[in-house]
Write a protein that holds these residues in place. Structure first.
Motif, PDB file in Angstrom:
ATOM      1  N   SER A 148     -62.994 -69.158 -23.216  1.00 31.81           N
ATOM      2  CA  SER A 148     -63.418 -68.877 -24.502  1.00 31.81           C
ATOM      3  C   SER A 148     -65.157 -69.390 -24.879  1.00 31.81           C
ATOM      4  N   LYS A 149     -65.452 -70.446 -24.160  1.00 32.69           N
ATOM      5  CA  LYS A 149     -66.939 -70.966 -24.373  1.00 32.69           C
ATOM      6  C   LYS A 149     -67.857 -69.845 -23.858  1.00 32.69           C
ATOM      7  N   ALA A 150     -67.497 -68.652 -22.908  1.00 34.31           N
ATOM      8  CA  ALA A 150     -68.314 -67.836 -22.403  1.00 34.31           C
ATOM      9  C   ALA A 150     -68.567 -66.622 -23.431  1.00 34.31           C
ATOM     10  N   VAL A 151     -67.634 -66.643 -24.476  1.00 28.67           N
ATOM     11  CA  VAL A 151     -67.853 -65.579 -25.541  1.00 28.67           C
ATOM     12  C   VAL A 151     -69.126 -65.935 -26.527  1.00 28.67           C
ATOM     13  N   ASN A 152     -70.164 -65.017 -26.593  1.00 26.28           N
ATOM     14  CA  ASN A 152     -71.389 -65.305 -27.199  1.00 26.28           C
ATOM     15  C   ASN A 152     -71.077 -65.710 -28.661  1.00 26.28           C
ATOM     16  N   VAL A 153     -71.774 -66.500 -29.286  1.00 22.33           N
ATOM     17  CA  VAL A 153     -71.309 -66.991 -30.826  1.00 22.33           C
ATOM     18  C   VAL A 153     -71.521 -65.703 -31.557  1.00 22.33           C
ATOM     19  N   TRP A 154     -72.544 -64.777 -31.466  1.00 21.07           N
ATOM     20  CA  TRP A 154     -72.420 -63.529 -32.605  1.00 21.07           C
ATOM     21  C   TRP A 154     -71.109 -62.755 -32.160  1.00 21.07           C
ATOM     22  N   THR A 181     -60.188 -57.113 -40.865  1.00 23.41           N
ATOM     23  CA  THR A 181     -60.733 -57.706 -39.991  1.00 23.41           C
ATOM     24  C   THR A 181     -61.418 -59.035 -40.051  1.00 23.41           C
ATOM     25  N   ALA A 182     -61.583 -59.367 -41.113  1.00 18.66           N
ATOM     26  CA  ALA A 182     -62.304 -60.710 -41.593  1.00 18.66           C
ATOM     27  C   ALA A 182     -61.863 -61.882 -40.916  1.00 18.66           C
ATOM     28  N   VAL A 183     -62.380 -62.580 -40.340  1.00 20.14           N
ATOM     29  CA  VAL A 183     -61.992 -63.792 -39.817  1.00 20.14           C
ATOM     30  C   VAL A 183     -62.939 -64.867 -39.936  1.00 20.14           C
ATOM     31  N   SER A 184     -62.601 -66.217 -40.544  1.00 22.50           N
ATOM     32  CA  SER A 184     -63.460 -67.367 -40.645  1.00 22.50           C
ATOM     33  C   SER A 184     -63.756 -67.888 -39.402  1.00 22.50           C
ATOM     34  N   SER A 185     -64.852 -68.620 -39.427  1.00 21.30           N
ATOM     35  CA  SER A 185     -65.155 -69.313 -38.180  1.00 21.30           C
ATOM     36  C   SER A 185     -64.119 -70.357 -37.920  1.00 21.30           C
ATOM     37  N   VAL A 186     -63.424 -71.091 -38.730  1.00 20.97           N
ATOM     38  CA  VAL A 186     -62.217 -71.759 -38.447  1.00 20.97           C
ATOM     39  C   VAL A 186     -61.133 -71.126 -37.611  1.00 20.97           C
ATOM     40  N   GLU A 187     -60.879 -69.907 -38.241  1.00 20.13           N
ATOM     41  CA  GLU A 187     -59.784 -68.982 -37.583  1.00 20.13           C
ATOM     42  C   GLU A 187     -60.341 -68.525 -36.301  1.00 20.13           C
ATOM     43  N   ALA A 188     -61.402 -68.207 -36.135  1.00 16.99           N
ATOM     44  CA  ALA A 188     -61.860 -67.719 -34.829  1.00 16.99           C
ATOM     45  C   ALA A 188     -61.800 -68.633 -33.634  1.00 16.99           C
ATOM     46  N   GLU A 189     -62.361 -69.903 -34.096  1.00 14.68           N
ATOM     47  CA  GLU A 189     -62.150 -71.114 -33.026  1.00 14.68           C
ATOM     48  C   GLU A 189     -60.942 -71.248 -32.627  1.00 14.68           C
ATOM     49  N   ALA A 190     -59.847 -71.200 -33.514  1.00  5.63           N
ATOM     50  CA  ALA A 190     -58.470 -71.547 -33.367  1.00  5.63           C
ATOM     51  C   ALA A 190     -57.794 -70.395 -32.291  1.00  5.63           C
ATOM     52  N   LYS A 241     -68.039 -64.099 -31.624  1.00  6.80           N
ATOM     53  CA  LYS A 241     -66.674 -64.865 -31.820  1.00  6.80           C
ATOM     54  C   LYS A 241     -65.735 -64.518 -32.692  1.00  6.80           C
ATOM     55  N   GLN A 242     -66.172 -64.133 -33.920  1.00  4.70           N
ATOM     56  CA  GLN A 242     -65.238 -63.678 -35.100  1.00  4.70           C
ATOM     57  C   GLN A 242     -64.666 -62.274 -34.615  1.00  4.70           C
ATOM     58  N   ALA A 243     -65.594 -61.442 -33.909  1.00  7.88           N
ATOM     59  CA  ALA A 243     -64.931 -59.963 -33.603  1.00  7.88           C
ATOM     60  C   ALA A 243     -63.903 -60.019 -32.656  1.00  7.88           C
ATOM     61  N   VAL A 244     -64.172 -61.043 -31.612  1.00  8.84           N
ATOM     62  CA  VAL A 244     -63.281 -61.192 -30.552  1.00  8.84           C
ATOM     63  C   VAL A 244     -62.062 -61.972 -31.107  1.00  8.84           C
ATOM     64  N   ALA A 245     -62.131 -62.545 -31.987  1.00 14.61           N
ATOM     65  CA  ALA A 245     -61.034 -63.498 -32.605  1.00 14.61           C
ATOM     66  C   ALA A 245     -60.119 -62.278 -33.448  1.00 14.61           C
ATOM     67  N   ALA A 246     -60.747 -61.505 -34.132  1.00 14.03           N
ATOM     68  CA  ALA A 246     -60.179 -60.475 -34.850  1.00 14.03           C
ATOM     69  C   ALA A 246     -59.124 -59.667 -34.119  1.00 14.03           C
ATOM     70  N   LEU A 261     -59.673 -68.487 -30.304  1.00 18.29           N
ATOM     71  CA  LEU A 261     -60.203 -68.593 -29.056  1.00 18.29           C
ATOM     72  C   LEU A 261     -59.939 -69.792 -28.154  1.00 18.29           C
ATOM     73  N   ALA A 262     -59.325 -70.744 -28.860  1.00 17.04           N
ATOM     74  CA  ALA A 262     -59.251 -72.059 -28.056  1.00 17.04           C
ATOM     75  C   ALA A 262     -57.993 -71.793 -27.181  1.00 17.04           C
ATOM     76  N   LYS A 263     -57.238 -70.881 -27.127  1.00 13.86           N
ATOM     77  CA  LYS A 263     -55.995 -70.703 -26.259  1.00 13.86           C
ATOM     78  C   LYS A 263     -56.562 -70.259 -24.971  1.00 13.86           C
ATOM     79  N   PHE A 264     -57.940 -69.874 -24.869  1.00 13.25           N
ATOM     80  CA  PHE A 264     -58.366 -69.132 -23.428  1.00 13.25           C
ATOM     81  C   PHE A 264     -59.490 -70.118 -23.098  1.00 13.25           C
ATOM     82  N   ALA A 265     -59.466 -70.453 -21.494  1.00 14.96           N
ATOM     83  CA  ALA A 265     -60.165 -71.379 -21.060  1.00 14.96           C
ATOM     84  C   ALA A 265     -61.490 -70.974 -20.936  1.00 14.96           C
TER      85      ALA A 265
END
Length: 75
Positions: free
Chosen positions: A20-26, A3-12, A28-33, A14-18
């Protein structure tokens, strides 16, 4: 299940969802995973990170997680 996801992978992921900015910073990587492992897919409305999750949505996520971990075979 990896389940390891880099910050870059997480942003990519999440970017598909309008919304995604509402996902808290802490979170982001878990949601992306969860997106990358196809445990969650979002909806036509987006990820809806500020909404409550239903019992049915929880059941689907648990089933997908157990399938991915090869603890059940629901297909």
């Amino acid at each position: 299940m990896e389940t390891a996801v880099s910050s870059v992978e997480a942003e990519a992921a999440l970017a598909k969802f309008a919304d995604s900015k509402a996902v808290n910073v802490w979170a982001k990587q878990a949601v992306a995973a969860t997106l990358m492992k196809q445990l969650v897919n979002g909806s036509d409305s987006g990820l809806m990170p500020l909404s409550n999750i239903t019992r049915a949505e929880t059941a689907v996520i648990v089933q997908r997680m157990l399938d991915a971990a090869k603890l059940i075979n629901s297909r």
